[in-house]
Write a protein that holds these residues in place. Sequence first.
Motif, mmCIF file in Angstrom:
data_model
loop_
_atom_site.group_PDB
_atom_site.id
_atom_site.type_symbol
_atom_site.label_atom_id
_atom_site.label_comp_id
_atom_site.label_asym_id
_atom_site.label_seq_id
_atom_site.Cartn_x
_atom_site.Cartn_y
_atom_site.Cartn_z
ATOM 1 N N HIS A 417 0.833 -1.194 0.000
ATOM 2 C CA HIS A 417 0.000 0.000 0.000
ATOM 3 C C HIS A 417 0.871 1.248 0.000
ATOM 4 O O HIS A 417 1.979 1.253 0.558
ATOM 5 C CB HIS A 417 -0.910 -0.009 1.231
ATOM 6 N N PRO A 418 0.403 2.327 -0.616
ATOM 7 C CA PRO A 418 1.165 3.583 -0.611
ATOM 8 C C PRO A 418 1.389 4.075 0.812
ATOM 9 O O PRO A 418 0.603 3.782 1.723
ATOM 10 C CB PRO A 418 0.260 4.533 -1.402
ATOM 11 N N THR A 420 1.615 6.518 4.121
ATOM 12 C CA THR A 420 0.750 7.564 4.666
ATOM 13 C C THR A 420 1.441 8.919 4.539
ATOM 14 O O THR A 420 2.677 9.001 4.562
ATOM 15 C CB THR A 420 0.441 7.291 6.144
ATOM 16 N N MET A 497 -4.985 8.768 6.152
ATOM 17 C CA MET A 497 -4.272 7.763 5.370
ATOM 18 C C MET A 497 -3.746 8.297 4.046
ATOM 19 O O MET A 497 -2.830 7.705 3.455
ATOM 20 C CB MET A 497 -5.203 6.567 5.086
ATOM 21 N N LYS A 500 -4.513 7.999 -1.894
ATOM 22 C CA LYS A 500 -4.017 6.802 -2.590
ATOM 23 C C LYS A 500 -4.019 5.586 -1.670
ATOM 24 O O LYS A 500 -4.386 4.485 -2.085
ATOM 25 C CB LYS A 500 -2.620 7.058 -3.138
ATOM 26 N N ARG A 501 -3.593 5.778 -0.417
ATOM 27 C CA ARG A 501 -3.595 4.645 0.511
ATOM 28 C C ARG A 501 -5.022 4.251 0.873
ATOM 29 O O ARG A 501 -5.315 3.068 1.070
ATOM 30 C CB ARG A 501 -2.811 5.017 1.780
ATOM 31 N N SER A 504 -6.502 2.132 -1.820
ATOM 32 C CA SER A 504 -5.775 0.882 -2.069
ATOM 33 C C SER A 504 -6.382 -0.294 -1.318
ATOM 34 O O SER A 504 -6.085 -1.446 -1.635
ATOM 35 C CB SER A 504 -4.301 1.042 -1.669
#
Length: 620
Positions: A417-418, A420, A497, A500-501, A504
């Motif tokens: 995951h991207p 934070t 978050m 993007k996260r 995801s």
Amino acid sequence: MEEEAGAEKEPLLPARTAGRGCPPRGTFGAGDCPDPAASCTVQDAAGADHDLYINQAVVFIEDAIQYRSINHRVDSKSLWLYRWYYSKICQWVLSLTITLILALAFIETPSSLTVTSDIRYRGTAWEPPCGLTESVELFCFLVFIADVSVKSYLIGWEEFQKTKWLLAYVLTLVVSLIDWTVSLSFSCTETVRIRRILRPFFLLQNSSMMKKTLKCINRTLPEMASVVLLLAVHLCLFTMFGMLLFARSKDKQQDKEWVGYFHNLPDSLTSLLVLLTTANNPDVMIPAYSKNRAYSIFFILFTVLGNLFLMNLLTAIIYNQFRGYLLKSVQSSLLRRRLGIRAAFEVLCSPKESPVSTNELCVSANTLLQVLQKVEMDSCCKQAILRTVRSCPHSILSAALFQKLFDELDKDPVKQHPPTPEYQSSFLQKVQFAFGHHFFGYLGNVVALANIISICVILVMDADKQLSERDDYFLGAINCFFILYYLLEMLLKILAMGFKRYISYPSNRFDGLLTVILLVLEVSTFAVYGFPHPGWRPEMMGLLSLWDMVRLVNMLIVFRFLRIIPNMKFMALVASTLLDLVKNLRAFAGLLVVVYYAFAITGIVLFKGAVVPMGNIRLQ
């Protein structure tokens, strides 16, 4: 091309040139290359060969990724055509064409596709004019002709003659085109259309998994024959016992079992055959049981022997055969993948003089990097292979190391995951810690549960009320409060978050999508009917009445409660298992579609006009 489990053959490789490169200018011996133009020609040919080998390796690796056969043409034009045929757009067009030709049955004559199925209220189904559906069919046939032509060209004429599925494909198209021509010549008035029954074949031949499943079923039939024979003997014996046991007598009150279920041989056989599925249990035994309880022994013995033993034995045989075939299929797929990787290595390798003066075949890491840049594969898997290649010592890959590189294809990708966002403000860091904590998610689940409970309480309270007595004020106000909380929760999670996260995670995408839909519906409700207030029940003013919009919102809220599944490990495990079952049963579902479609079209042809609905007798 075809996904068969047989032994692989060598690809249809063109003749290779003697050398992989060309010596630099000035290194020729006397008489070797007297003309500079000839040197350029040799260099150009060597460059063209290098590009061809790169493209061949790309295709072989893609074949390995998709478990496809490498037995196809590999010249430069054929490679371009091969990659174009297996591109996403081309395969999407082919799948759409198959769906389109199968969907034609819903509007073709005879069709009963109406809003309601009640013959008292439904209108006359729309009948397309002659030539409309036939034009769509012709377009689909042209796509299928192009499909089979490309397949046949890529695998070669000799292999085409050995491939039964392609031969059946061509035969189906020929019969369909002949039937299509006959249909137009009769101005679409003919009652029997053979091509409609053949349409499911296009779906069947386009799926390698469906063909493998059908092949497995074909191999299972001999093993099933003995158990099916035992079931037939079991059914016939108990049919004879039943006819003797429940024979006709002088007392009409005692003959209910004979009249209802054992009147003659076909009725007796049918009654016990249905009992074998327990569909008419215990109805079939009630008349005899009412006369004498001892008659129940007959039905108990029949059910125990048939259902508990023979049917379970049949299921065990089918499972055992499918398990064995599945193992062979997995082994065949892995072998196909290794052959594809090995073929890519063979076209890229070059002889290298090792320290012990033995010829060793190897591949340059730079060459493999060029190949991997062109290969279409999962990005995570590609990045992992690229990192390994770049870290390879001496920039040379042996056959074993080359094969080991692509073991990454067999691993389940671990999604990263991207990160934070990093905030400089201490306040934002505290906000990020508070709303990024998993306890905040648990709080959201509690609020969602409270929302469900409130909806249930109001529905129970309004269950016995008349429509005029209902007041949607409380339900509307409660929904407004909870939807605002869901919106605030989503925004705070995105803040903590990062966007993007946040997206995801599948659970966040599910939660966020439903929250946006709920917000749009709520805003639409306020725009049309105003804000909730006591006695809030105006007449219908938009596309949906107020009650319909509130019901839709409540259904989405109930559906949104499924967000708790990822937070409960046991439920998440069960849900993931069910999803895996759905994915693995796609081939069986496709076969069911093929069988039901073919039998439905056949039934329409055979039983047209045999059953007349009561409401339409006056129309005959």
